[in-house]
Design an enzyme around this catalytic site. Structure first.
Site, PDB file in Angstrom:
ATOM      1  N   LYS A  76      59.076  41.503  41.744  1.00  0.00           N
ATOM      2  CA  LYS A  76      58.290  41.003  42.857  1.00  0.00           C
ATOM      3  C   LYS A  76      56.916  40.615  42.339  1.00  0.00           C
ATOM      4  CE  LYS A  76      55.332  43.434  43.269  1.00  0.00           C
ATOM      5  NZ  LYS A  76      54.226  43.714  42.280  1.00  0.00           N
ATOM      6  N   TYR A 118      53.491  45.456  48.933  1.00  0.00           N
ATOM      7  CA  TYR A 118      54.219  46.699  49.242  1.00  0.00           C
ATOM      8  C   TYR A 118      54.021  47.074  50.716  1.00  0.00           C
ATOM      9  CZ  TYR A 118      55.117  47.517  44.294  1.00  0.00           C
ATOM     10  OH  TYR A 118      55.574  47.398  43.009  1.00  0.00           O
TER      11      TYR A 118
HETATM   12  P1  NAD Z   1      52.478  42.520  31.636  1.00  0.00           P
HETATM   13  O1  NAD Z   1      51.256  41.679  31.516  1.00  0.00           O
HETATM   14  O2  NAD Z   1      52.418  43.897  31.104  1.00  0.00           O
HETATM   15  O3  NAD Z   1      53.694  41.777  30.902  1.00  0.00           O
HETATM   16  C1  NAD Z   1      53.946  40.414  31.071  1.00  0.00           C
HETATM   17  C2  NAD Z   1      54.880  39.915  29.973  1.00  0.00           C
HETATM   18  O4  NAD Z   1      54.989  38.501  30.109  1.00  0.00           O
HETATM   19  C3  NAD Z   1      54.352  40.198  28.578  1.00  0.00           C
HETATM   20  O5  NAD Z   1      55.437  40.541  27.739  1.00  0.00           O
HETATM   21  C4  NAD Z   1      53.786  38.853  28.150  1.00  0.00           C
HETATM   22  O6  NAD Z   1      53.812  38.649  26.765  1.00  0.00           O
HETATM   23  C5  NAD Z   1      54.743  37.890  28.843  1.00  0.00           C
HETATM   24  N1  NAD Z   1      54.176  36.558  29.057  1.00  0.00           N
HETATM   25  C6  NAD Z   1      54.830  35.426  28.789  1.00  0.00           C
HETATM   26  N2  NAD Z   1      54.056  34.360  29.066  1.00  0.00           N
HETATM   27  C7  NAD Z   1      52.885  34.842  29.498  1.00  0.00           C
HETATM   28  C8  NAD Z   1      51.681  34.229  29.919  1.00  0.00           C
HETATM   29  N3  NAD Z   1      51.553  32.920  29.979  1.00  0.00           N
HETATM   30  N4  NAD Z   1      50.686  35.039  30.295  1.00  0.00           N
HETATM   31  C9  NAD Z   1      50.803  36.367  30.284  1.00  0.00           C
HETATM   32  N5  NAD Z   1      51.928  36.998  29.890  1.00  0.00           N
HETATM   33  C10 NAD Z   1      52.969  36.237  29.484  1.00  0.00           C
HETATM   34  O7  NAD Z   1      52.907  42.487  33.145  1.00  0.00           O
HETATM   35  P2  NAD Z   1      53.838  43.522  33.906  1.00  0.00           P
HETATM   36  O8  NAD Z   1      52.993  44.566  34.517  1.00  0.00           O
HETATM   37  O9  NAD Z   1      54.945  43.935  33.028  1.00  0.00           O
HETATM   38  O10 NAD Z   1      54.360  42.613  35.137  1.00  0.00           O
HETATM   39  C11 NAD Z   1      55.455  41.709  34.987  1.00  0.00           C
HETATM   40  C12 NAD Z   1      56.070  41.441  36.367  1.00  0.00           C
HETATM   41  O11 NAD Z   1      56.505  42.669  36.912  1.00  0.00           O
HETATM   42  C13 NAD Z   1      55.126  40.843  37.404  1.00  0.00           C
HETATM   43  O12 NAD Z   1      55.825  39.948  38.218  1.00  0.00           O
HETATM   44  C14 NAD Z   1      54.675  42.039  38.225  1.00  0.00           C
HETATM   45  O13 NAD Z   1      54.336  41.709  39.549  1.00  0.00           O
HETATM   46  C15 NAD Z   1      55.912  42.889  38.189  1.00  0.00           C
HETATM   47  N6  NAD Z   1      55.615  44.318  38.341  1.00  0.00           N
HETATM   48  C16 NAD Z   1      56.368  45.051  39.189  1.00  0.00           C
HETATM   49  C17 NAD Z   1      56.148  46.394  39.328  1.00  0.00           C
HETATM   50  C18 NAD Z   1      57.034  47.228  40.205  1.00  0.00           C
HETATM   51  O14 NAD Z   1      56.712  48.380  40.465  1.00  0.00           O
HETATM   52  N7  NAD Z   1      58.163  46.706  40.650  1.00  0.00           N
HETATM   53  C19 NAD Z   1      55.114  47.008  38.610  1.00  0.00           C
HETATM   54  C20 NAD Z   1      54.369  46.250  37.723  1.00  0.00           C
HETATM   55  C21 NAD Z   1      54.629  44.893  37.596  1.00  0.00           C
END
Ligand code: NAD
Length: 445
Positions: free
Chosen positions: A190, A275
């Site tokens: 999400k 949420y």
């Molecule tokens: P993060 O920044 O830790 O990871 C993002 C990943 O995308 C990294 O591996 C990064 O290298 C890659 N990436 C590829 N192209 C990119 C770009 N142009 N810019 C930045 N990163 C790039 O993020 P995250 O916290 O892992 O979040 C990822 C997704 O998960 C989002 O959609 C976020 O909303 C969702 N999320 C959901 C929950 C949940 O509880 N369900 C919690 C956190 C995040």
């Protein structure tokens, strides 16, 4: 499949004197433990295969027993000797994890190791060194590592039936459409996308491909949230009146993608305010007809050059229920909700987190205010949602949180921003609840 949970106990909290003027000392601050089937406690307990029931009242044998409303998860009915339903690895549904950021590394990959029906079979990352390290850690062969450019090669990998997209929000649509083209099912983090048109395009693409699309609304697979949804359905709170929720945290690094409009879609709203919005809908089982909102974007704070710091929104539902929600990227961590009905309230504080959740409810019991805390052994929300997706993919079932669920949230998010821009309430098109698949706690497979 039946998700099993372990015994629940309920703890009454001492109430403030003004809340419970009639209570005697023996009637408050007492703890009641429930064992499986109610054995060992002096509280009458009735459970049904449909999901538990409320206590009929105390045993006469215990003169001090307070009549308590009890809830039991359906699954506590299961016998200890129920065979373990874990599938052997070669029968599990395989996942390609797209994006190896914090969520994938800290939550999703560890959760896959706890799944019963799912396993990781491929990794997609822009960082080959990291991917090799993680592949080694989780036993993924080097040949099953992909990058963002050669993603389509997954078409030739029958071991990865589902693609789990864990990338910045603005990249969700592109990878979903690409996954649809190569015939993969998609589980998506999400928020679904940055606007409703993109969400609709994804729903259409997946429908054309005849593949499953599920949005990873993990709270909808979390047992306390499920219990509250069930209380509402059974009318335990009476007519719903007000829902109040907040989800806030301080964001730090101003250069992170969460603060870039093209990658995040917005600030606090799509990331954590979502949420509150989703909970208002799935806990009440209603769809809002109108929204009034404001957003705050301070000047001079490098974090909020492109996106809002905070959002406040009120949803009006046809039944008269209102939802008042706040979300901020510049407040100390705070996650909670309270749902108030004519005959009771239920709250989670903290809510929405990965763990450490607390649930309480309050209502009149024998004419007195009683507050009860419900405790359930924590379960991994990610493992539950991933296993649900696996069953849907395997058995051709509509997921409980399908693409339409994300689309509906996004329509409301779009209306929230419109209301904030115009300073007026925005009417929402009459939409019936998205077709949801089976309740994850009532499935049998
Ligand atoms: P993060 O920044 O830790 O990871 C993002 C990943 O995308 C990294 O591996 C990064 O290298 C890659 N990436 C590829 N192209 C990119 C770009 N142009 N810019 C930045 N990163 C790039 O993020 P995250 O916290 O892992 O979040 C990822 C997704 O998960 C989002 O959609 C976020 O909303 C969702 N999320 C959901 C929950 C949940 O509880 N369900 C919690 C956190 C995040």
């Amino acid at each position: 499949m039946r998700f099993r949970s372990r015994p629940i106990y309920h703890q009454e909290f001492p109430l403030a004197p003004e809340d419970n003027a009639d209570a005697t000392p023996t009637e408050i601050g007492r703890r009641v433990f429930l064992q499986r089937g109610g054995a060992g406690v002096a509280v009458a307990f009735a459970a049904s295969s449909a999901g538990g029931a409320w206590a009929a009242g105390p045993s006469k044998a215990d003169a001090n027993q307070v009549r308590l409303p009890l809830i039991q998860d359906a699954n506590t009915e299961q016998k200890e000797d129920t065979p373990d339903a874990n599938l052997p690895p070669d029968e599990r549904i395989g996942y390609a994890i797209v994006g190896l950021g914090r969520l994938s590394l800290n939550q999703i990959l560890p959760a896959l190791a706890q799944c019963k029906y799912s396993k990781v079979t491929a990794l997609v990352s822009g960082d080959r060194t990291k991917a090799l390290r993680i592949a080694h850690q989780y036993g993924v062969p080097e040949v099953d590592i992909y990058d963002y450019q050669n993603f389509e090669r997954l078409a030739d990998n029958p071991r990865a039936q589902v693609v789990y997209i864990v990338l910045p929000n603005g990249m969700h649509k592109g990878f979903t459409v690409r996954a649809a083209r190569i015939g993969k099912h998609v589980l998506r983090e999400k928020p679904m996308a940055n606007n409703a048109a993109d969400c609709q395009a994804m729903v259409d693409a997946m429908r054309r491909a005849n593949r499953k699309l599920m949005i990873a609304y993990r709270s909808q697979y979390e047992p306390m949230d499920r219990m509250i949804s069930k209380m509402v359905k059974e009318g335990k709170l009476g007519s719903l009146r007000e829902f109040i929720a907040g989800n806030s945290q301080n964001v730090g690094d101003p250069t992170q993608w969460r603060l870039k409009k093209s990658l995040a879609g917005g600030g606090a709203m799509p990331d954590i305010g979502l949420y509150c919005l989703n909970a208002a809908r799935f806990l009440s089982g209603e769809e809002p007809q109108e929204v009034l909102a404001t957003v705050y974007q301070p000047t001079g704070d490098p974090r909020f050059v492109e996106v809002e710091q905070s959002v406040q929104f009120i949803l009006r539902f046809p039944s008269g229920l209102t939802a008042t929600c706040i979300s901020s990227y510049a407040s100390h961590e705070s996650r909670f909700f309270r749902l108030q009905g004519a005959q009771g309230w239920v709250e989670m504080d903290p809510a929405f987190g990965y763990n450490g959740l607390r649930m309480r409810y309050g209502m009149l019991v024998d004419g007195k205010n009683a507050t009860t805390e419900v405790q359930i052994d924590p379960q991994n929300q990610f493992a539950r949602e991933i296993d649900h997706m696996s069953v849907c993919a395997r058995d051709d079932i509509v997921p409980h949180t399908p693409g339409e669920e994300g689309l509906q949230d996004q329509r409301i998010v779009d209306a929230i921003y419109k209301s904030a821009r115009t300073g007026r309430a925005v009417k929402l098109a009459q939409i019936t609840a998205p077709t949801r698949g089976p309740d994850p706690l009532e499935e049998t497979f």
